[in-house]
Design an enzyme around this catalytic site. Structure first.
Site, PDB file in Angstrom:
ATOM      1  N   SER A 228      63.371  12.961 -22.235  1.00 14.13           N
ATOM      2  CA  SER A 228      64.750  13.379 -22.445  1.00 14.13           C
ATOM      3  C   SER A 228      65.345  13.947 -21.164  1.00 14.13           C
ATOM      4  CB  SER A 228      64.818  14.443 -23.548  1.00 14.13           C
ATOM      5  OG  SER A 228      64.392  13.920 -24.782  1.00 14.13           O
ATOM      6  N   GLY A 266      67.047   9.367 -24.428  1.00 10.95           N
ATOM      7  CA  GLY A 266      66.761  10.412 -23.461  1.00 10.95           C
ATOM      8  C   GLY A 266      67.730  10.494 -22.304  1.00 10.95           C
ATOM      9  N   GLY A 310      71.511  10.139 -27.969  1.00 12.66           N
ATOM     10  CA  GLY A 310      71.934  11.226 -28.862  1.00 12.66           C
ATOM     11  C   GLY A 310      72.670  12.271 -28.060  1.00 12.66           C
ATOM     12  N   ARG A 311      71.919  12.972 -27.207  1.00  9.61           N
ATOM     13  CA  ARG A 311      72.493  14.004 -26.338  1.00  9.61           C
ATOM     14  C   ARG A 311      73.656  13.446 -25.513  1.00  9.61           C
ATOM     15  NH1 ARG A 311      69.239  17.911 -23.563  1.00  9.61           N
ATOM     16  NH2 ARG A 311      67.469  16.566 -24.043  1.00  9.61           N
ATOM     17  N   ARG A 352      67.745  26.671 -26.591  1.00 18.03           N
ATOM     18  CA  ARG A 352      67.239  25.820 -25.524  1.00 18.03           C
ATOM     19  C   ARG A 352      66.925  26.587 -24.241  1.00 18.03           C
ATOM     20  NH1 ARG A 352      69.545  22.288 -23.187  1.00 18.03           N
ATOM     21  NH2 ARG A 352      67.806  20.833 -22.941  1.00 18.03           N
ATOM     22  N   CYS A 383      67.222  40.839 -30.693  1.00 15.36           N
ATOM     23  CA  CYS A 383      66.262  41.829 -30.216  1.00 15.36           C
ATOM     24  C   CYS A 383      65.117  41.142 -29.466  1.00 15.36           C
ATOM     25  CB  CYS A 383      65.735  42.635 -31.404  1.00 15.36           C
ATOM     26  SG  CYS A 383      64.987  44.197 -30.934  1.00 15.36           S
ATOM     27  N   GLU A 384      65.461  40.455 -28.390  1.00 13.32           N
ATOM     28  CA  GLU A 384      64.517  39.731 -27.552  1.00 13.32           C
ATOM     29  C   GLU A 384      65.013  39.783 -26.111  1.00 13.32           C
ATOM     30  OE1 GLU A 384      61.689  38.166 -28.191  1.00 13.32           O
ATOM     31  OE2 GLU A 384      61.691  38.245 -30.394  1.00 13.32           O
TER      32      GLU A 384
END
Length: 457
Positions: A228, A266, A310-311, A352, A383-384
Site C-alpha cells: 500500500s 495500493g 481504494g485509498r 494511522r 489518554c495516550e
C-alpha cells in the site's frame, strides 16, 4: 520509486503563507477565502455549526471524479474499489452508478453491498480467514469471485458450493516475494506474512490444482497484491513477471488457461508536500506495458486484468475538521519550541499516525491569521502519549481555543478503523455537494455506545 518523505520535522519547510492551501493535498473543490476553508461549496465553520465537530467531510464530486478517472484510465480492466478503505451504502451506490466493481473483505462489508443493492456479480470477496457463514452468504448472494487464501478455505468453499448446488468463481491469492517500499504492516507480497500462497514454495501451483479438482469452484485466475501507499509501477514489474510465469505454468502443467489476473491496488496519495503519487493514466500505461512485455516474452495471451484502488479514490476526497480545545507550548532541544494543539478528536477517529507512523498535514480552517508560522503538533484528547493526529506542521502562531483545524487525506482507513477508545463517540461523515450538506453516516450517540452494555437491566 518516488520515495516516501523522511520522518520527523527536519524535512519541514516553513511556509511563506501559513494561511495558504496546498491544493494537491485536498479534494478538488476545496478552497480558502479569507482564511475560511470550504469544501463542496460549504464553509467548514457553517458545517460545524450544523453538524458539530469533529466531523469527516466527504466531497462527493471529488470522490466520483476520482472513481471515474480510474475507470476510464483502466478502460480495458475491471476496476474493483477496495471497500476496506471506506465503505457505506452511499459510496456503494455511487460506485454502482459509475460502473466500478467492489472488493469486500468481511461479512459486514458484504452486508453493506447487499443493502446498497450493489450488483453481486461485480463483487469480489477477500480475506485470509472467511468464516463458513461468510462463504455461505457469498455463494447464496452470487458474489462474482472469491479470492481464496488457504488450503482450508478451498476445502471449506468447495463444501459450501456442493451443499448449495452452486458454482463460484475463484481467484487464488499468491505471494510473489516482492516487498513494496512501505511500512512493514502494509507490505503484503513478501513471504513472511499471513496473506496468500507462495509461488516460490510451490503452494500457489498446488492451490490452483486443488481449485480445479474441487466441485463447484471455477478457477478464474491469480491475484497478487504487493502493498500500500505505492507511488509508481516499478514494484509491480517483478511481481507481474512471477505471477505471469505461474499463469503460463498452470496452462502448461494443468491444461487450463485462466481468463483473469488481478494485480491488486495500493496506489498512493499525497498526505504531505513530500508525496508525489502517479495519476491513473500513468499507472495504467505503466502496468499495461509491464504485463504486455511479460506476456510476449512468455508467448501467452494477456488475461483480463483487474486492479483494486481504494485509498487513491477516497483518501483525498475526505478531510477531518476539528475544534481546538487547548494550546500548550513546550521547549525542544536546541532552544526551539513547539505548540501542542489539542483537538476534540484523535486516535479514535484516525489511528494511522499511531499505528503506521503516518504523516499528515493540517491547516487553520476558520479564519485568516497574520501571525508568523510556528511549529505545531496536532494531538487528540485521549489518554495516550501517542495520541497524535499530525506529528509536525507549521500553523499560524496564534492558533487558539475555538479555532477549527482541518486535516486532509483522511478518507482511507480513518473512519473505517475508528474506535470507541475512551468511550469516544465516532464522528459523522458529512457529504458536501454544490453548497449543501447531507449526512452519510450520522454521529454516534451515548445511546449507541450503551446499547451493547447489558450488565445492568
Amino acid at each position: 520509486m518516488r520515495s516516501n518523505r523522511p520522518g520527523g520535522p527536519h524535512w519541514l519547510r516553513e511556509p511563506a503563507d501559513p494561511n495558504a492551501l496546498v491544493d494537491h493535498l485536498w479534494s478538488r473543490t476545496a478552497t480558502k477565502t479569507d482564511g475560511v476553508l470550504a469544501v463542496g461549496g460549504v464553509p467548514l465553520p457553517e458545517l460545524v455549526r450544523e453538524h458539530g465537530s469533529p466531523a469527516y467531510v466527504l466531497d462527493e464530486a471529488d470522490f466520483r471524479a476520482r472513481a471515474r478517472a480510474f475507470r476510464d484510465a483502466f478502460s480495458d480492466y475491471d476496476v474493483y474499489y477496495a471497500g476496506k478503505a471506506f465503505l457505506c451504502t452511499t459510496v456503494a451506490r455511487w460506485l454502482a452508478e459509475d460502473g466500478l466493481s467492489l472488493d469486500v473483505c468481511s461479512g459486514g462489508e458484504l452486508a453493506v453491498a447487499e443493502r446498497a443493492g450493489f450488483p453481486m456479480e461485480r463483487v469480489g470477496f477477500h480475506g485470509n480467514n472467511k468464516t463458513l457463514g461468510e462463504l455461505e452468504r457469498a455463494v447464496e448472494l452470487g458474489v462474482g469471485r472469491v479470492i481464496v487464501d488457504s488450503f482450508d478455505e478451498i476445502e471449506r468453499l468447495a463444501a459450501v458450493t456442493t451443499e448449495l448446488g452452486r458454482t463460484t468463481g475463484v481467484l487464488v491469492r499468491v505471494t510473489a516475494g516482492v516487498e513494496a517500499h512501505t511500512h512493514e504492516y502494509i507490505a503484503t507480497a513478501h513471504e513472511d506474512q499471513k496473506f496468500g500462497f507462495s509461488i516460490a514454495g510451490g503452494d500457489a501451483l498446488e492451490a490452483a490444482r486443488r481449485v480445479l479438482a474441487a466441485p463447484g469452484l471455477r478457477l478464474l485466475g491469480l491475484h497478487s497484491h504487493i502493498g500500500s501507499q505505492i507511488f509508481d509501477t516499478s514494484g509491480f514489474e517483478v511481481a507481474a513477471r512471477r505471477v505471469l510465469a505461474l499463469h503460463a505454468r498452470i496452462a502448461t502443467e494443468l491444461d487450463v488457461v485462466m481468463p483473469e489476473m488481478d494485480l491488486g491496488g495500493g496506489f498512493g496519495i499525497a498526505y504531505t508536500t513530500q508525496d508525489d503519487p502517479s495519476d491513473p493514466e500513468t499507472l495504467a500505461t505503466g502496468m499495461s506495458e509491464i504485463v504486455e512485455h511479460e506476456c510476449r516474452a512468455l508467448g501467452i495471451d494477456r488475461p483480463r486484468l483487474s486492479i483494486e484502488p481504494g485509498r487513491a479514490i477516497v483518501g483525498p476526497s475526505m478531510c477531518t475538521v476539528y475544534e481546538v480545545g487547548t494550546v500548550k507550548e513546550v521547549a525542544l532541544d536546541g532552544g526551539a519550541r513547539r505548540s501542542y494543539v489539542s483537538v476534540d478528536g484523535g486516535m479514535s477517529d484516525n489511528i494511522r499516525t499511531a499505528l503506521y507512523d503516518a504523516d499528515y498535514s493540517a491547516t487553520l480552517a476558520s479564519r485568516a491569521s497574520t501571525s508568523p508560522a510556528a511549529l505545531a503538533r496536532v494531538v487528540g484528547k485521549h489518554c495516550e502519549a501517542g495520541d497524535i493526529v499530525v506529528k509536525d506542521e507549521f500553523l499560524p502562531g496564534d492558533v487558539r481555543p475555538g479555532d477549527l483545524v482541518a486535516v486532509p487525506g483522511t478518507g482511507a482507513y480513518c473512519r473505517s478503523m475508528a474506535s470507541n477508545y475512551n468511550h469516544a463517540l465516532r464522528p459523522p461523515v458529512i457529504g458536501v455537494r454544490d453548497g449543501k450538506t447531507f449526512t452519510v453516516l450520522r454521529r454516534e450517540t451515548e445511546a449507541d455506545l450503551l446499547a451493547t452494555d447489558v450488565g445492568i437491566s
